[in-house]
Design an enzyme around this catalytic site. Structure first.
Site, mmCIF file in Angstrom:
data_model
loop_
_atom_site.group_PDB
_atom_site.id
_atom_site.type_symbol
_atom_site.label_atom_id
_atom_site.label_comp_id
_atom_site.label_asym_id
_atom_site.label_seq_id
_atom_site.Cartn_x
_atom_site.Cartn_y
_atom_site.Cartn_z
ATOM 1 N N GLY A 71 -54.877 -19.765 -25.427
ATOM 2 C CA GLY A 71 -53.573 -19.778 -24.773
ATOM 3 C C GLY A 71 -52.788 -18.539 -25.125
ATOM 4 O O GLY A 71 -53.351 -17.470 -25.362
ATOM 5 N N GLU A 72 -51.477 -18.659 -25.162
ATOM 6 C CA GLU A 72 -50.544 -17.576 -25.481
ATOM 7 C C GLU A 72 -50.432 -16.541 -24.369
ATOM 8 O O GLU A 72 -49.486 -15.753 -24.349
ATOM 9 C CB GLU A 72 -50.926 -16.849 -26.783
ATOM 10 C CG GLU A 72 -50.994 -17.711 -28.019
ATOM 11 C CD GLU A 72 -51.382 -16.924 -29.266
ATOM 12 O OE1 GLU A 72 -51.527 -15.681 -29.182
ATOM 13 O OE2 GLU A 72 -51.547 -17.551 -30.321
ATOM 14 N N GLY A 73 -51.398 -16.473 -23.461
ATOM 15 C CA GLY A 73 -51.486 -15.403 -22.475
ATOM 16 C C GLY A 73 -52.642 -14.462 -22.757
ATOM 17 O O GLY A 73 -52.816 -13.455 -22.072
ATOM 18 N N VAL A 120 -51.849 -12.558 -29.014
ATOM 19 C CA VAL A 120 -51.246 -12.097 -27.771
ATOM 20 C C VAL A 120 -50.545 -10.756 -27.968
ATOM 21 O O VAL A 120 -50.553 -9.903 -27.073
ATOM 22 C CB VAL A 120 -50.263 -13.152 -27.204
ATOM 23 C CG1 VAL A 120 -49.028 -13.324 -28.077
ATOM 24 C CG2 VAL A 120 -49.852 -12.799 -25.779
#
Length: 357
Positions: A324-326, A97
């Site tokens: 995930g994480e953005g 990210v």
């Protein structure tokens, strides 16, 4: 705070959307040739109440982190301590990210809303220009939702209102678009449970392999989701109750971030399955909040597709991501910016002296 935020969420502005459609029809390109970018630009005009809408910049990623009592059921092989260790990695700038945020010029705010173990180096001064940590720990992880409610209603509310506050702070600091991020070992299990509760799909259809679990662990995950749904019988008409019984602290906080952005008429770019499960809760609180949501990508987790279908959102990219994480939201950010930039910068047939058909 929750009630006033929900009350502030309004439908998209029809006049601004009509103006954006009309402008799209006069730009020097065949009508419809930009595909999904055209209705996206129209919707963003409706959100802003202006044509063209503001460029969605600067971008701010909010990563909400929490741990999960259901980890005790063996739904993932990863130890719970990895949540805190990955937060330290975010703060040091070493995660995927971070790399994508640097590429996009986006800021990162990491919010400890429910991490169960100490975060390495959290007390050390960080780079003022780098990711920042916000410590608002509601409780050190949820309870095991197969045994009891994951959260009390007050705890769930506190987490939702944390997300609302973070949204307000980021927008007040100048953010033109918010991006959802998350970190929490085991959090795809409550995500699947939330998706099944809000959308009505079967537990198996909502549950994926998360970090890539084997067949035995996957079967255990599905059984855990079924058990939690059977124990609590969550009512989708009571979104705070659903978050409390089968959600996570990061899911509740993400719900608040989405509601806070919608109330301020700022777009929120959704990442993967954790984000879209929270988006279902936000839509249950305020159906018009969907107008502020942009689906960044189609997660490889099957529940994400079910959730997006329920929300009526089409993802901008599909790369088989499940980190995930953005990360998926950051990769989709230039697409959103490009959709709006067209309305600002592309000439019309009249102004360019280009003949129409």
């Amino acid at each position: 705070m929750l009630e006033s935020t929900v009350a502030a969420i309004r439908p998209l502005d029809e006049a601004a959307m009509a103006a954006a459609r009309e402008l799209q029809g006069r730009l020097t390109k065949p009508a419809g040739s930009l595909g999904a970018l055209e209705p996206l630009s129209v919707r963003l005009a409706g959100l802003a109440g202006a044509c063209p809408p503001p460029l969605p910049e600067p971008a701010a990623v909010a990563i909400f982190a929490g741990d999960h009592g259901v980890h005790a059921q063996g739904v993932t092989p990863w130890p719970q301590e990895v949540t805190a260790q990955m937060i330290a990695n975010f703060l040091a700038g070493g995660a995927v990210v971070n790399a994508f945020a640097r590429q996009a010029g986006a800021s990162i705010t990491v919010v400890d809303v429910g991490v169960a173990t100490p975060i390495p180096g959290a007390d050390e001064p960080g780079d003022p220009a780098g990711p920042r940590l916000v410590a608002t720990n509601v409780r050190p992880g949820t309870r095991d939702m197969t045994v009891t409610a994951a959260l009390t209603r007050d705890e769930a509310r506190s987490a939702v209102e944390t997300g609302i506050r973070v949204a307000g702070e980021l927008i007040d600091a100048g953010a033109g678009i918010l991006l959802t991020g998350d970190m929490g070992i085991g959090n795809t299990t409550p995500s699947a449970t939330l998706i099944a509760a809000f959308s009505g799909v079967d537990a198996e259809a909502a549950t994926g392999r998360g970090t890539g679990v084997d067949d035995e662990t996957y079967a255990r995950k599905v059984a855990v989701v079924r058990a939690a749904l059977a124990r609590h019988e969550p009512d989708p008409a009571d979104p705070l109750g659903v978050l409390a019984t089968v959600g996570g602290l990061e899911h509740a906080a993400l719900t608040g971030l989405i509601l806070g952005a919608a109330a301020r008429r700022v777009p929120v770019l959704l990442d993967g399955v954790i984000a879209v499960s929270a988006a279902l809760a936000a839509a249950a609180f305020a159906p018009d909040a969907v107008g502020a949501m942009v689906a960044g990508h189609r997660s490889a987790e099957p529940g994400a597709t079910a959730a997006l279908r329920h929300l009526g959102l089409e993802p901008l990219i599909d790369l088989g991501l499940r980190l995930g994480e953005g990360t998926g939201a950051l990769l989709a950010l230039p697409v959103v910016t490009g959709a709006v930039r067209v309305l600002h910068e592309v000439a019309t047939f009249d102004s360019a002296g280009v003949a129409e058909k």
